[in-house]
Design a protein around this motif. Structure first.
Motif, PDB file in Angstrom:
ATOM      1  N   ASP A 164      49.198 -12.565   5.753  1.00 14.30           N
ATOM      2  CA  ASP A 164      50.189 -12.848   4.713  1.00 14.30           C
ATOM      3  C   ASP A 164      51.435 -13.494   5.303  1.00 14.30           C
ATOM      4  OD1 ASP A 164      51.266 -10.668   6.022  1.00 14.30           O
ATOM      5  OD2 ASP A 164      51.213  -9.332   4.289  1.00 14.30           O
ATOM      6  N   ASP A 165      51.576 -13.456   6.626  1.00 17.25           N
ATOM      7  CA  ASP A 165      52.710 -14.084   7.314  1.00 17.25           C
ATOM      8  C   ASP A 165      52.193 -15.289   8.095  1.00 17.25           C
ATOM      9  OD1 ASP A 165      54.861 -14.876   8.819  1.00 17.25           O
ATOM     10  OD2 ASP A 165      55.120 -12.971   9.862  1.00 17.25           O
ATOM     11  N   PRO A 166      52.528 -16.520   7.673  1.00 12.70           N
ATOM     12  CA  PRO A 166      52.007 -17.703   8.361  1.00 12.70           C
ATOM     13  C   PRO A 166      52.461 -17.819   9.816  1.00 12.70           C
ATOM     14  CG  PRO A 166      53.663 -18.324   6.721  1.00 12.70           C
ATOM     15  CD  PRO A 166      53.348 -16.884   6.506  1.00 12.70           C
ATOM     16  N   LEU A 167      53.662 -17.358  10.111  1.00 11.84           N
ATOM     17  CA  LEU A 167      54.136 -17.426  11.496  1.00 11.84           C
ATOM     18  C   LEU A 167      53.272 -16.550  12.400  1.00 11.84           C
ATOM     19  CD1 LEU A 167      56.164 -18.541  13.486  1.00 11.84           C
ATOM     20  CD2 LEU A 167      57.705 -16.652  12.894  1.00 11.84           C
ATOM     21  N   ARG A 168      52.869 -15.399  11.908  1.00 14.78           N
ATOM     22  CA  ARG A 168      51.986 -14.513  12.686  1.00 14.78           C
ATOM     23  C   ARG A 168      50.634 -15.197  12.909  1.00 14.78           C
ATOM     24  NH1 ARG A 168      48.496 -10.007  11.307  1.00 14.78           N
ATOM     25  NH2 ARG A 168      48.206  -8.693  13.153  1.00 14.78           N
ATOM     26  N   ALA A 169      50.145 -15.886  11.889  1.00 19.17           N
ATOM     27  CA  ALA A 169      48.873 -16.607  12.027  1.00 19.17           C
ATOM     28  C   ALA A 169      48.976 -17.658  13.128  1.00 19.17           C
ATOM     29  CB  ALA A 169      48.501 -17.261  10.701  1.00 19.17           C
ATOM     30  N   VAL A 170      50.092 -18.392  13.147  1.00 16.84           N
ATOM     31  CA  VAL A 170      50.296 -19.424  14.169  1.00 16.84           C
ATOM     32  C   VAL A 170      50.378 -18.790  15.552  1.00 16.84           C
ATOM     33  CG1 VAL A 170      51.881 -21.194  15.031  1.00 16.84           C
ATOM     34  CG2 VAL A 170      51.405 -21.030  12.579  1.00 16.84           C
ATOM     35  N   ASN A 171      51.124 -17.711  15.660  1.00 16.52           N
ATOM     36  CA  ASN A 171      51.289 -17.051  16.967  1.00 16.52           C
ATOM     37  C   ASN A 171      49.955 -16.545  17.511  1.00 16.52           C
ATOM     38  OD1 ASN A 171      54.041 -17.507  17.044  1.00 16.52           O
ATOM     39  ND2 ASN A 171      54.570 -15.539  16.114  1.00 16.52           N
ATOM     40  N   ILE A 172      49.146 -15.951  16.656  1.00 15.54           N
ATOM     41  CA  ILE A 172      47.855 -15.427  17.096  1.00 15.54           C
ATOM     42  C   ILE A 172      46.904 -16.568  17.457  1.00 15.54           C
ATOM     43  CG2 ILE A 172      45.785 -14.188  16.330  1.00 15.54           C
ATOM     44  CD1 ILE A 172      47.640 -12.280  14.826  1.00 15.54           C
ATOM     45  N   ALA A 173      46.899 -17.623  16.661  1.00 13.28           N
ATOM     46  CA  ALA A 173      46.048 -18.775  16.964  1.00 13.28           C
ATOM     47  C   ALA A 173      46.451 -19.413  18.292  1.00 13.28           C
ATOM     48  CB  ALA A 173      46.146 -19.805  15.838  1.00 13.28           C
ATOM     49  N   THR A 174      47.750 -19.493  18.530  1.00 10.57           N
ATOM     50  CA  THR A 174      48.245 -20.053  19.790  1.00 10.57           C
ATOM     51  C   THR A 174      47.797 -19.199  20.975  1.00 10.57           C
ATOM     52  OG1 THR A 174      50.193 -20.937  18.638  1.00 10.57           O
ATOM     53  CG2 THR A 174      50.309 -20.796  21.039  1.00 10.57           C
ATOM     54  N   ARG A 175      47.834 -17.898  20.793  1.00  5.48           N
ATOM     55  CA  ARG A 175      47.400 -16.976  21.847  1.00  5.48           C
ATOM     56  C   ARG A 175      45.896 -17.097  22.101  1.00  5.48           C
ATOM     57  NH1 ARG A 175      48.109 -11.060  20.072  1.00  5.48           N
ATOM     58  NH2 ARG A 175      46.102 -11.522  19.091  1.00  5.48           N
ATOM     59  N   ASN A 176      45.126 -17.332  21.050  1.00  8.95           N
ATOM     60  CA  ASN A 176      43.672 -17.403  21.176  1.00  8.95           C
ATOM     61  C   ASN A 176      43.176 -18.718  21.762  1.00  8.95           C
ATOM     62  OD1 ASN A 176      43.479 -14.878  20.036  1.00  8.95           O
ATOM     63  ND2 ASN A 176      42.889 -15.608  18.003  1.00  8.95           N
ATOM     64  N   ALA A 177      43.916 -19.792  21.523  1.00  7.55           N
ATOM     65  CA  ALA A 177      43.418 -21.124  21.859  1.00  7.55           C
ATOM     66  C   ALA A 177      43.475 -21.409  23.357  1.00  7.55           C
ATOM     67  CB  ALA A 177      44.227 -22.181  21.108  1.00  7.55           C
ATOM     68  N   SER A 178      42.441 -22.054  23.852  1.00  3.24           N
ATOM     69  CA  SER A 178      42.435 -22.543  25.228  1.00  3.24           C
ATOM     70  C   SER A 178      43.226 -23.842  25.296  1.00  3.24           C
ATOM     71  CB  SER A 178      41.000 -22.781  25.702  1.00  3.24           C
ATOM     72  OG  SER A 178      40.265 -21.577  25.682  1.00  3.24           O
ATOM     73  N   ARG A 179      43.579 -24.254  26.503  1.00  3.06           N
ATOM     74  CA  ARG A 179      44.439 -25.416  26.676  1.00  3.06           C
ATOM     75  C   ARG A 179      43.831 -26.706  26.136  1.00  3.06           C
ATOM     76  NH1 ARG A 179      46.346 -25.423  32.840  1.00  3.06           N
ATOM     77  NH2 ARG A 179      47.524 -27.225  32.076  1.00  3.06           N
ATOM     78  N   ASN A 180      42.487 -26.808  26.144  1.00  3.63           N
ATOM     79  CA  ASN A 180      41.829 -28.039  25.699  1.00  3.63           C
ATOM     80  C   ASN A 180      41.401 -27.988  24.234  1.00  3.63           C
ATOM     81  OD1 ASN A 180      39.839 -26.113  26.136  1.00  3.63           O
ATOM     82  ND2 ASN A 180      38.313 -27.619  26.794  1.00  3.63           N
ATOM     83  N   GLU A 181      41.813 -26.959  23.518  1.00  9.08           N
ATOM     84  CA  GLU A 181      41.503 -26.848  22.097  1.00  9.08           C
ATOM     85  C   GLU A 181      42.683 -27.323  21.253  1.00  9.08           C
ATOM     86  OE1 GLU A 181      38.373 -23.131  22.736  1.00  9.08           O
ATOM     87  OE2 GLU A 181      40.344 -22.733  21.846  1.00  9.08           O
ATOM     88  N   VAL A 182      42.477 -27.391  19.950  1.00  9.71           N
ATOM     89  CA  VAL A 182      43.498 -27.938  19.043  1.00  9.71           C
ATOM     90  C   VAL A 182      43.855 -26.917  17.975  1.00  9.71           C
ATOM     91  CG1 VAL A 182      43.947 -29.667  17.250  1.00  9.71           C
ATOM     92  CG2 VAL A 182      42.871 -30.356  19.396  1.00  9.71           C
ATOM     93  N   LEU A 183      45.168 -26.774  17.736  1.00 12.75           N
ATOM     94  CA  LEU A 183      45.668 -25.994  16.602  1.00 12.75           C
ATOM     95  C   LEU A 183      46.112 -26.977  15.532  1.00 12.75           C
ATOM     96  CD1 LEU A 183      45.960 -23.719  18.844  1.00 12.75           C
ATOM     97  CD2 LEU A 183      47.868 -22.897  17.471  1.00 12.75           C
ATOM     98  N   LEU A 184      45.638 -26.782  14.315  1.00  9.23           N
ATOM     99  CA  LEU A 184      46.012 -27.650  13.212  1.00  9.23           C
ATOM    100  C   LEU A 184      46.531 -26.795  12.065  1.00  9.23           C
ATOM    101  CD1 LEU A 184      46.133 -30.469  11.947  1.00  9.23           C
ATOM    102  CD2 LEU A 184      43.755 -30.157  11.219  1.00  9.23           C
ATOM    103  N   ILE A 185      47.786 -27.039  11.682  1.00  9.17           N
ATOM    104  CA  ILE A 185      48.437 -26.292  10.603  1.00  9.17           C
ATOM    105  C   ILE A 185      48.560 -27.236   9.411  1.00  9.17           C
ATOM    106  CG2 ILE A 185      50.488 -24.965   9.948  1.00  9.17           C
ATOM    107  CD1 ILE A 185      51.070 -24.911  13.084  1.00  9.17           C
ATOM    108  N   THR A 186      47.913 -26.906   8.293  1.00  5.46           N
ATOM    109  CA  THR A 186      47.878 -27.862   7.188  1.00  5.46           C
ATOM    110  C   THR A 186      47.524 -27.180   5.875  1.00  5.46           C
ATOM    111  OG1 THR A 186      47.036 -30.053   6.578  1.00  5.46           O
ATOM    112  CG2 THR A 186      45.430 -28.476   7.484  1.00  5.46           C
TER     113      THR A 186
END
Length: 211
Positions: A164-186
């Motif tokens: 329910d908190d988009p910032l938390r979603a971004v933080n967790i996705a950032t923590r999960n992602a490897s350096r060669n992966e992509v985060l897309l917020i849209t």
């Protein structure tokens, strides 16, 4: 149909050869994604049709200071590298398809998304790459789907979680992602506004202090 109804001339960007070539050249030099080069071409063509003379230097300065001049944020905005983190206000099928054409290939895409209730989310969900992991979230406001409601539109094995908190979603996705992966917020202008609100308010405050 609308142009015929109003008996108005209809111009296609590809007819405006010199304007389109100028937009492509400037866009390439400024590392603009392709769909933004098209938008620039439309703007330059409109000025030409209105017989408004504008120099190339003025166009470059205007585009370079777009956010400062207009506070229009969230068009292919790169928030970080390794992992590459991109934020974009695309919120319909066509816009998201254009956006995905510009996103570099990656072994895994971490998609943080929220949608308004008038969006065809089931159809949009099928546009994303097969190798996507979704972080479903929401924005403040009655128009937003609740994050939990979005679950019915996405394959459960591709949903990392509901937030329910988009910032938390971004933080967790950032923590999960490897350096060669992509985060897309849209998915929504409102999602982008929620995440960028502190920055926008800060810059508005700086401008007010100068007046």
């Amino acid at each position: 149909k609308e142009s015929k109804k109003k008996k108005a001339p209809l111009y296609h960007l590809w007819q405006m050869t010199s304007e389109r070539k100028l937009a492509d050249k400037l866009g390439e030099n400024m590392n603009m994604p392709l769909f933004q080069r098209h938008n620039l071409g439309i703007a330059i063509s409109a000025l030409s049709l209105l017989n408004i003379d504008i120099s190339t230097d003025t166009i470059i300065r205007s585009v370079s200071n777009l956010k400062k001049n207009t506070f229009f944020y969230g068009r292919y905005e790169v928030l970080g590298e390794e992992p590459l983190t991109i934020l974009d206000v695309a919120h319909n099928i066509t816009a998201i398809k254009f956006l995905l054409k510009e996103v570099p290939s990656a072994p895994l895409y971490h998609i943080i998304c929220a949608f308004s209730r008038d969006r065809p989310v089931e159809k949009i969900s099928k546009v994303f790459p097969e190798n996507s992991l979704f972080y479903l979230t929401e924005y403040r406001g009655v128009r937003s789907f609740k994050a939990s409601e979005l679950l019915s539109f996405f394959p459960t094995n591709k949903v990392y979680g509901v937030f329910d908190d988009p910032l938390r979603a971004v933080n967790i996705a950032t923590r999960n992602a490897s350096r060669n992966e992509v985060l897309l917020i849209t998915g929504s202008f409102y999602l982008v506004a929620t995440l960028l609100e502190p920055r926008i308010k800060g810059e508005l405050g700086e401008i007010k202090s100068l007046k």
